[in-house]
Scaffold this active site. Structure first.
Site, PDB file in Angstrom:
ATOM      1  CG  HIS A 127      -1.929  -1.142   1.016  1.00 30.68           C
ATOM      2  ND1 HIS A 127      -3.032  -0.982   0.505  1.00 30.68           N
ATOM      3  CD2 HIS A 127      -1.788  -2.236   1.867  1.00 30.68           C
ATOM      4  CE1 HIS A 127      -3.686  -2.225   0.516  1.00 30.68           C
ATOM      5  NE2 HIS A 127      -3.222  -3.052   1.725  1.00 30.68           N
ATOM      6  CG  ASN A 199      -7.790  -4.805   0.893  1.00 32.19           C
ATOM      7  OD1 ASN A 199      -7.123  -3.964   1.103  1.00 32.19           O
ATOM      8  ND2 ASN A 199      -7.222  -6.142   1.200  1.00 32.19           N
ATOM      9  CG  HIS A 391      -3.407  -0.688  14.974  1.00 33.43           C
ATOM     10  ND1 HIS A 391      -3.237  -1.785  14.661  1.00 33.43           N
ATOM     11  CD2 HIS A 391      -3.340  -0.506  16.325  1.00 33.43           C
ATOM     12  CE1 HIS A 391      -2.990  -2.781  15.754  1.00 33.43           C
ATOM     13  NE2 HIS A 391      -3.037  -1.974  16.720  1.00 33.43           N
ATOM     14  CE1 TYR A 414      -3.016  -1.931   8.335  1.00 32.65           C
ATOM     15  CE2 TYR A 414      -2.618  -4.022   8.820  1.00 32.65           C
ATOM     16  CZ  TYR A 414      -2.966  -2.991   7.967  1.00 32.65           C
ATOM     17  OH  TYR A 414      -3.750  -3.545   6.696  1.00 32.65           O
TER      18      TYR A 414
END
Length: 755
Positions: A127, A199, A391, A414
């Site tokens: 990402h 996503n 997160h 994360y």
């Protein structure tokens, strides 16, 4: 003209009332037009454009400061060092004479270069390439029966920051690659930050986070040559996903049109995992989160994506920023699918803890619970888009996690990533990450600590600081984890048996596609596997496809020139889910880009009329002419946004042609390879216009001509009687028909004759 048209009003606000015919066209770099000569009179920094803003001004501990956002930006009319000392020169190093060596004592040189050397932080492993915007989320109140989360209450408004991204490519890669997209939303709620990190595909490649390094290593460029960039069309990716068949469902989505969205504005989002909601009475419900774009779900066709990667690698981020600047604010409804929270955590035979599964909307309808509107662009990409830290463990009362093994690993990954990327544990204090709720933690010191904590006792219990801070009770809004009973079990490294079905869900997706979508999937597999070197990888992939559907396997096998294998498992008996197809509905046309092609002697009155009508319809008109500048003069002047040399079909959702455009003076190969040889007769169609129209036709876009432009269709090889090709008597009649066709996104009949 309607005074209430939001696009027109935003255009006037953004571009000012004195910019003439260019009003309504986004993309101006600064808040005011620059002068031709270099400015020499000192002045304060320019304000941001009206569509831009920075993070809301909160202290590191979550207190609104009331400070103007301008206080966070550069100040004063004169150049200074980082310590505020004014500088008289920044173009020359301090040297021992004009031709002498540079002196070590040049503190300005060292500060300037030192900071430049550290301008980049480690990019995200995945990402890395993203775009973002600020906005507002308004709750509908319809989630109250299943969650006590305050930001979902009726008419509650919560500031948000949303980042869209690709997965595989580096920060410098292109937008329109075939890839999964990230859809991450940071809600600055009064109860703390809630991050919904999802996503544009509702399922994932793997079922357990321990395999995340494997799938990313397989999908990333080969480590020996660092190629190919931002692509899955290579051996290591297909080697992994054909050996690890739990990836089959996600891979099929990626090979569908979902892998190449038309824009972030027309992209669905999914929370992927199953979450647990808790209501005011403590009752729990399992849910899946969905973002539904108000403009519908639309994609590029493969050739469009390839062209866009070359002519505009920033296609998606430009589209998002331009739409917001133009006042065509993107909107999504947040919805939930709900399931009873039973010990089995299944629904209609579907394991809800398996992130490679989806639940068809026909079995569990998506219930809208709020509206997201993106209405402000960032004012600094690095400070906001690059430093925002998401997160999945940023939760608020009323929202809890489940034992999805992929989600469990993300809760570790994360947090660990942010510490590395943002230089330490104080990343929540970066302005874009600051909560809008009071913060009173006992975390102290560390790199980049910007809060100035008071007191002497950052521990509990204490009496030195009067016992502060005190623990909150559940009745005062404390976050309390749901007391879920954990069954007695033996520690093992294995998955439940219900995770073993890797083909029934991909088969449901395939059967849900329209004929044209199936053709696109076959083409995508053929292209991707055709880029692989190893024959064994191709044969293994065909075996996976044979276990999904014989038509899919046969189509890809024919394209690869390989025999079609037989399935090794019985084909699943599943019902199609019409909600999975992108085709067959009608959607709003807000923010669509309409190209208006004209020549020096074209119908300028018609161009002006249709341009105003496009704006009134909430769309964006871009006038295309032989050169830039202005056509005509006086009140009848028309400002040109694209020339024949700079325009390309991928930028437009529909194309209008006003008369015979003629040939531009630069239409020859040495100057523009898309142009024609110098022997092209004057008055005929410019070959770049012909190319634009032929591409638009191949890509299923609406095309309309008037004022004697029929010959342009012939020059472009566009059949005048084909579906979606309009020959109109006037500009407004042409636009009326084009607008109707835009509601379906494309003229799908042009591809297969059926949808």
């Amino acid at each position: 003209m309607s005074e209430s048209n939001p696009l027109k009003k935003a255009a006037e606000k953004v571009l000012g009332g004195d910019t003439g015919p260019s009003d309504g066209i986004p993309g101006r770099p600064g808040p005011e037009p620059p002068a031709v000569e270099e400015p020499t009179e000192a002045r304060e920094p320019l304000p941001p454009k009206p569509d831009q803003t920075g993070p809301d001004t909160y202290s590191p501990t979550g207190v609104p400061t009331g400070a103007d956002q301008a206080a966070m930006a550069q100040q004063g009319a004169c150049l200074t060092t980082a310590q505020g000392a004014r500088l008289y020169d920044t173009d020359h190093s301090l040297k021992a004479g004009p031709r002498g060596p540079v002196l070590l004592q040049d503190h300005h040189l060292r500060e300037k270069v030192m900071h430049f050397d550290h301008e980049r932080i480690p990019e995200r492993v995945v990402h890395a390439r993203g775009a973002a915007a600020h906005g507002i989320f308004r709750g509908y109140g319809t989630a109250a029966p299943v969650t006590k989360a305050a930001f979902l209450a009726k008419d509650a408004e919560t500031p948000v920051f949303v980042r869209f991204s690709t997965v595989l490519g580096s920060r410098g890669s292109s937008d329109t690659v075939r890839d999964t997209r990230g859809f991450a939303t940071k809600f600055y709620t009064g109860e703390g930050v809630f991050d919904l990190v999802g996503n544009n595909i509702p399922v994932f490649f793997i079922q357990d986070a321990i395999k995340f390094p494997d799938v990313v290593h397989a999908a990333k460029p080969h480590p020996d040559r660092e190629i190919p960039q931002a692509q899955s069309a290579h051996d290591t990716f297909w080697d992994f996903v054909t050996l690890h068949t739990e990836a089959t469902h996600h891979t099929l989505w990626n090979m569908s049109d979902r892998g190449i969205p038309r824009s972030y504005r027309t992209m669905e989002g999914f929370g992927v995992h199953t979450f647990r909601l808790v209501n005011a009475d403590g009752k729990t419900t399992l849910v899946k989160f969905h973002w539904k774009p108000k403009l519908g779900v639309h994609s590029l066709v493969w050739e469009e994506a390839q062209i866009a990667n070359g002519v505009d690698p920033d296609f998606h981020r430009r589209d998002l920023a331009d739409a917001i600047e133009a006042g065509a604010y993107p909107e999504w409804e947040l919805g939930i699918q709900t399931f009873p929270d039973t010990p089995e955590q299944t629904f209609e035979g579907i394991d809800l803890l398996d992130p490679t599964n989806l639940v068809p909307e026909e079995l569990a309808p998506v219930q809208p619970i709020g509206l997201l509107t993106l209405n402000r662009n960032p004012s600094n990409f690095f400070a906001e888009t690059e430093q925002v830290a998401f997160h999945p463990g940023h939760l608020v009362p009323g929202i809890d996690i489940t034992d999805d093994p992929l989600l469990s690993g993300r809760l570790f990954s994360y947090l660990d990533t942010q510490i590395t990327r943002l230089g330490g544990p104080n990343f929540p204090q970066v302005p874009i990450n600051r909560p809008h709720a009071p913060v009173n933690d006992m975390l102290r010191d560390g790199m980049h600590q910007t809060a100035v904590h008071r007191g002497a006792a950052p521990y509990r219990p204490n009496s030195v600081d009067g016992g502060c801070p005190f623990a909150a009770g559940a009745d005062t809004g404390a976050y309390v984890e749901t007391p879920v009973r954990v069954p007695e079990a033996t520690k093992v490294r294995q998955a439940p048996q219900s995770f073993d079905d890797h083909f029934s869900q991909p088969r449901r997706f395939w059967l849900s596609m329209s004929p044209v979508e199936r053709e696109h999937i076959i083409g995508a597999y053929t292209f991707e596997l055709g880029k692989c070197y190893e024959q064994a990888v191709k044969e293994r992939a065909l075996q996976v496809l044979a276990n999904i559907d014989p038509e899919l396997c046969a189509g890809v096998a024919a394209g690869l020139g390989l025999p079609e294998p037989k399935p090794t498992v019985p084909l699943a008996d599943v019902e199609p889910s019409p909600a999975l197809s992108q085709i067959g509905q009608t959607w709003p046309t807000d923010g669509r880009i309409v190209g208006i092609v004209t020549g020096r002697d074209g119908d300028l009155a018609g161009v002006r009329a249709v341009r105003e009508a496009v704006l009134e319809g909430g769309m964006v008109p871009l006038v295309v002419a032989p050169t830039g500048g202005v056509l005509g003069d006086g009140d009848g002047a028309v400002t040109v946004q694209r020339s024949y040399a700079t325009a390309r079909s991928v930028e437009f959702d529909a194309v209008l042609v006003a008369g015979a455009p003629g040939v531009g003076d630069d239409a020859y190969g040495a100057r523009d390879a898309k142009g024609a040889p110098a022997t092209v007769p004057q008055g005929s169609c410019d070959p770049r216009v012909a190319l634009l129209l032929s591409e638009a036709f191949r890509h299923g876009k609406a095309i309309a001509v008037w004022d004697g432009a029929e010959g342009v269709l012939q020059a472009a090889g566009v059949p005048a009687e084909a579906p979606g090709v309009i020959r109109a008597d006037s500009a407004t009649a042409a636009l009326s028909e084009v607008t109707r066709l835009l509601g379906a996104h494309r003229v799908w009949e042009r591809f297969t004759g059926e949808v």
